[in-house]
Design an enzyme around this catalytic site. Sequence first.
Site, PDB file in Angstrom:
ATOM      1  CD  GLU A  79      -3.062  -0.755   0.231  1.00  0.00           C
ATOM      2  OE1 GLU A  79      -3.384   0.425  -0.007  1.00  0.00           O
ATOM      3  OE2 GLU A  79      -3.590  -1.720  -0.330  1.00  0.00           O
TER       4      GLU A  79
ATOM      5  CB  CYS B  84      -1.799   7.186   1.773  1.00  0.00           C
ATOM      6  SG  CYS B  84      -3.290   6.514   2.521  1.00  0.00           S
TER       7      CYS B  84
END
Length: 464
Positions: A242, A276
């Site tokens: 990720e 993110c």
Amino acid sequence: MHTVEHLIAGAWTAGSDRSTVIDPHDGTPVTSAPAATAHEVAAAVAAARAAQPDWAATAPDARAEALRAAATAVEHATGVLARTMSAEMGKPQAEAAASIAAGVGTLRQYAELGPLSGGRTLGGDPGALDLMVPEPRGVVAAITPWNDPVAVACGLLGAALVTGNAVVYKPSERAPATGWLLTKLLAPHLPPGVLSMLAGAAPTGAALAESAVDVVAHVGSTAAGRWIAAAAARTGAKALLENGGSDPLIVDEDVDPAWAAAQAALGAFANAGQICVAVERIYVHAALAEDFLLALVKEAAAFEIGPLVDLRHRAAVHGQVVDALDRGATLLAGGVAPDGPGAWYPPTVLADCTDEMRVVETETFGPIAPVVTVGSFDEALRRAARTPYGLAATVLTGSMSNAHWAWQQLEAGTVKINAVFGGAPGGAAHPRRGSGQGFGYGPELLDEMTATKVVHLEAPPGGW
Ligand code: NAD
């Protein structure tokens, strides 16, 4: 000041090669942490390997009960964890507490979902039995970032542990005491060796990624993720990644510019841009660009943020702002690091941005809103697609047809229409391209942490 230790084979050990984490609010020292050597990495992996079969043979309900007890321990320690997180990486304490609550919730969700997740039976020969059985993968290396250190770790650790894996956890070198405190809360509920923790920076993470583990789960930058994917390809481990993003926000011509500016500010400035799925670049229709920019400057002036994680990161963020100004961007707000201690950086608005500027092209991970003016919705979609990433994207539009066209066209794991954050619980996406691979969240993470075996059972000649 916290003195972090490694947890290896159920024993806390001081380690060596210490470094100090500095509070980004005021420059005071917060944490002293060691860096695990290759030898310590090998010892933690060997202990995990030895402890894993018994843990896998433990009833799923009992594993879930351990996770539930651990979740309660983390919940009770929210105060100290939030203070430590805030002192190490700058997140305001109330936000840190909210992210810990999210981590606790994730542990509890996996405690509920773990025992329920099973395989299936297949319709083969009626005299035979055909099964698909999920099995734990074995030893999972969990390598995590600093920007949401408890919630991210709870997700990976919770899913790995409840499915019967042993875990070697390496928290970020920028938030080691947060990871160490979390481990101290989780480990007492697990048999020795099932959870080890190693402090250290990239060399420790690299040694772990190259070691004899079965899964390397990495949440962090794209550069590190690519390095880890290459290491996993050499060892045969599964890489679950990720990674970074450069999420676009597209502002259509028919929306209220003040509302759009509030959404843009929230997306770009929350957690000082260190999320993110932060808004990293904004494509605004020329018809409302002027009003939108005026409103965004007001939002920037009013937005309260904590400092960036450290001075090294502040220099990187400011470098992208300087690059944009050198290439013709116009500074409308912020853009100047204040004098004095700490790693503060103001919410910054840049107009007249182009695709070639680093602040548009790559991930900035700071409180910067670079605005590109476009002539049409389709142009915005085309330019948003020019990226090596594919994490998430947001579209603000009043047009149902533009909304549908956009979510189909945007190559990103998550597409949000008319809200920069939000989404139903349990949503999990596949990030695209440089943003990673696999499901890093949600119920599907349980599948990532297991390997499926097909079993075909027939009676011997003459019957059972
Ligand atoms: P980072 O990749 O530098 O560090 C993350 C972890 O990886 C740390 O523990 C670090 O020590 C380790 N690491 C670094 N290089 C390594 C290597 N070569 N081998 C093995 N381990 C290595 O990232 P960061 O600066 O801590 O975090 C910020 C990044 O994380 C941003 O790019 C952000 O977008 C990303 N992130 C992504 C998600 C997501 O869900 N996609 C969530 C949070 C953060």
